[in-house]
Design a protein around this motif. Structure first.
Motif, PDB file in Angstrom:
ATOM      1  N   GLU A  42       0.848  -1.191   0.000  1.00  0.00           N
ATOM      2  CA  GLU A  42       0.000   0.000   0.000  1.00  0.00           C
ATOM      3  C   GLU A  42       0.880   1.235   0.000  1.00  0.00           C
ATOM      4  OE1 GLU A  42      -3.030   0.322   2.904  1.00  0.00           O
ATOM      5  OE2 GLU A  42      -4.039  -1.535   2.317  1.00  0.00           O
TER       6      GLU A  42
ATOM      7  N   ASP B 281      -4.656   7.171  -2.181  1.00  0.00           N
ATOM      8  CA  ASP B 281      -4.168   5.906  -1.642  1.00  0.00           C
ATOM      9  C   ASP B 281      -4.336   4.820  -2.693  1.00  0.00           C
ATOM     10  OD1 ASP B 281      -3.558   6.573   1.210  1.00  0.00           O
ATOM     11  OD2 ASP B 281      -5.655   7.202   1.141  1.00  0.00           O
TER      12      ASP B 281
ATOM     13  N   GLU C  93      -3.303   0.434  -3.742  1.00  0.00           N
ATOM     14  CA  GLU C  93      -2.745  -0.873  -3.447  1.00  0.00           C
ATOM     15  C   GLU C  93      -1.928  -1.276  -4.670  1.00  0.00           C
ATOM     16  OE1 GLU C  93      -4.972  -4.256  -1.255  1.00  0.00           O
ATOM     17  OE2 GLU C  93      -5.259  -4.588  -3.410  1.00  0.00           O
TER      18      GLU C  93
END
Length: 662
Positions: free
Chosen positions: A125, A137, A139
């Motif tokens: 992450e 944000d 992943e």
């Protein structure tokens, strides 16, 4: 013949070999045909695979990057990656992966090199920075592939902002469910977006009602400026702690300490606030402040006694001198002695008033601000604290250096008196082995700086930052830590400021900045005059015979005709027999209190349909009297003992002049 047979045999062998060759040719032809078909199928599969890869690469709802394993340069990217970060494809292909990572996420580029060792896939992450500067944000999944004949790194980034929001929501819900304090989430305009059950119970509203309101609907009047200032600080990224008084549905005012910071709520910027009820702490602080004041007064009891003994000595000696001079016919000297007596009495009255204020007897009253002479106040504070710094057993232990200014300030003299005494007391305590205390003043613009300095131990730098905080103390368990905090609050309430300068081993200097007064110390309220031939009939009711005698002697040669009554009942009888312009009655008497007398006077005039004459209540109690009860009892004004005869004469003039206005 023989040769012919040999040739025939050779021909047959050749025919057989030709037949075998033809059969092999057929086999090879078939094999070639089969191989060609397989090759064509393989070629078609490769073409379809590359086409599928490109289709997936270009249409994937995730950002895909092909990276050089050595330089981490972006070799290729899909359309989503371009749209996601706001860069064009050519821009991205001229960048390195570090260029699109947010601060603190550079380790991702290093970690996704790991698959080169064992071919594993990693999921990390991190945060990516868009072209517009905003941060998202994500992943990140990384692995190695063959790309254009080379081993390359492929990284897939999936936007997880929504998941993060849901996780934050889950944390908020957990906080809401378990915290014992009111919790609010509001937008930039202060409108509530979410509240917890504790907030609903505390303020007496249902959740759906609060969600239609804003924080300004709950705060007490006069705090909008504080809301604006704290809102701007939160908007700037600060986590802010501040105090705010709020009002419940039933009108109860409750002080709260707020801890507020900026958060994301449902994808938008919001403010999360946790409020803690300070009611119990405030009551405890008030109790401790009162205890501190009483303790300080107890320590200075000998100073009070010293002052009063001096005043009594002045009164007794001057009284005897006045009697002696009058007996000798020296009226000028006798008058001077009487003036000394009056001055000592006034100083005693001022000391009593300040001591009462100091012990918070008038805690229910709003502090009254007026011009006062700071020189006299400082002189009195130095005198009152003399037992602390002038010990007869060791007279040279402390040296007091005092410079008396002649300057008028604006503020509440009794409150400032408390501050001065506290600072002098602290200066003495800072020098357990003795030293010098300097009390002096300096002008700074529209303010006078009153400085109290000691040559003591000094204060450590880390303590200076907290010196005015409630409960903070460097004196250990013997101190409540509220003296300086209370003094700081008093100075601020008087539109001033308080600062401290200190170095360990070099002493400490506290500076109190107070606003200069633009008024003359002798200025009084404007006089209301009566016609020269107007005579005032004045009824005084008091059960102290010596007060009545003194008043009779003073008013005997004035334009005021004084009638006195030692009992309340006698005074009421006088009212029925004579016409008066004003009545002054003592509050506490044996046969009837002043409240009852005032009510009887009001009823007397109401029964006769006449205008009520002015009624003044006269009391030695130095506390606030209920306005509603005063009006109900027909009391027009309250005069606090002691009051000089001259001042009482002016009061009577003003009251009567006001009552005679059309």
């Amino acid at each position: 013949m023989h040769d012919k047979r040999v040739l025939l045999n050779r021909v047959r062998e050749l025919e057989e070999l030709l037949d075998i060759a033809e059969r092999k040719t057929d086999i090879l032809t078939n094999l070639l045909k089969e191989a060609s078909a397989e090759f064509q199928q393989a070629l078609e599969k490769v073409t379809v695979s590359e086409s599928n890869f490109r289709a997936i690469f270009e249409n994937a709802p995730e950002a895909i990057y092909i990276l050089c394993t050595d330089t981490k340069r972006i070799l290729d990217c899909n359309s989503f990656a371009s749209q996601w970060l706001g860069y064009s494809r050519p821009e991205l292909m001229g960048m390195r992966v570090d260029d699109i990572l947010a601060s603190g996420a550079a380790e991702i580029a290093e970690k996704i090199e790991g698959p080169g060792l064992d071919g594993a896939v990693q999921v990390l992450e991190g945060r990516f920075r868009k072209k517009d500067g905003s941060v998202v944000d994500a992943e990140v999944t990384g692995t190695l592939i063959e790309y254009e004949g080379e081993r390359r790194m492929v990284a897939l980034a999936r936007d997880i902002t929504e998941r993060k929001t849901l996780e934050e929501m889950a944390r908020y819900k957990e906080l809401f469910a378990n915290v014992s304090d009111p919790v609010f989430i509001n937008d930039s305009r202060g409108r509530f977006l979410e509240v917890n059950a504790v907030a609903c119970d505390c303020f007496g509203y249902r959740r759906r009602e609060l969600l239609k309101m804003a924080i300004k609907n709950l705060v007490s009047p006069g705090q909008n400026r504080l809301l604006s200032e704290t809102g701007a600080r939160i908007e700037g990224g600060e986590t802010v702690t501040f105090e705010l008084e709020m009002t419940t549905r039933k009108g109860k005012n409750i002080p709260f300490e707020f801890h507020a910071r900026s958060v994301r709520f449902l994808g938008k910027k919001a403010v999360l606030s946790v409020a803690r009820d300070l009611s119990v702490r405030k009551r405890m602080e008030e109790t401790l402040v009162k205890t501190e004041r009483l303790s300080a007064l107890g320590e200075m009891a000998s100073g009070v006694a010293h002052n009063y003994n001096n005043l009594l000595q002045m009164i007794i000696a001057s009284g005897e001198a006045a009697m002696a001079k009058m007996g000798a016919g020296k009226m000028r000297e006798a008058t001077e002695a009487v003036e000394t007596i009056l001055d000592a009495a006034r100083r005693g009255a001022d000391t009593v008033k300040r001591i009462k204020d100091f012990t918070d007897i008038r805690s229910g009253q709003v502090a009254q601000k007026a011009p006062f002479d700071i020189g006299d106040l400082l002189e009195e504070a130095v005198e009152l604290t003399k037992p602390l710094w002038k010990n007869p057993q060791n007279p040279g232990k402390y040296r007091m250096m005092f410079q008396k200014p002649r300057c008028m300030l604006d503020g509440n003299a009794s409150e400032i008196y408390e501050v001065l005494i506290n600072l002098i007391k602290n200066a003495v305590e800072a020098m357990p082995g003795g030293g010098t205390i300097r009390v002096f003043t300096e002008y700074e613009g529209d303010y006078l700086a009153v400085r109290i300095a000691d040559s003591g131990m000094g204060i450590a730098e880390e303590s200076l930052e907290r010196i005015f905080e409630p409960f903070f103390t460097t004196k250990g368990a013997k101190s409540s830590g509220l003296g300086l905090s209370s003094s700081y609050g008093i100075v601020k309430r008087n539109q001033g400021d308080m600062r401290v300068a200190s170095r360990p081993g070099e002493g400490t200097c506290f500076s109190v900045f107070l606003p200069l007064s633009g008024q003359c110390p002798l200025q009084t309220e404007s006089e209301q005059t009566l016609p020269d031939d107007a005579k005032i009939r004045f009824l005084l009711i008091d059960d102290e015979i010596n007060i009545l005698k003194a008043m009779e002697m003073f008013f005997e040669d004035t334009e005021i005709e004084l009638f006195t009554a030692e009992k309340a009942a006698d005074g009421l009888d006088y009212l029925k027999e004579k016409d008066f312009d004003v009545v002054l009655c003592d509050l506490g008497m044996d046969d009837m209190d002043g409240w009852t007398v005032g009510r009887r006077v009001r009823e007397f005039f109401e029964e006769r349909g006449r205008k009520k004459l002015p009624f003044i209540l006269y009391t030695g109690l130095d506390k606030a009297l209920d306005d509603e009860r005063l009006a109900e009892s027909g009391i027009d004004r309250v005069v606090t003992k002691p009051v000089s005869c001259e001042e009482l004469q002016r009061i009577v003039h003003r009251v009567v002049a006001d009552s005679r206005k059309p």
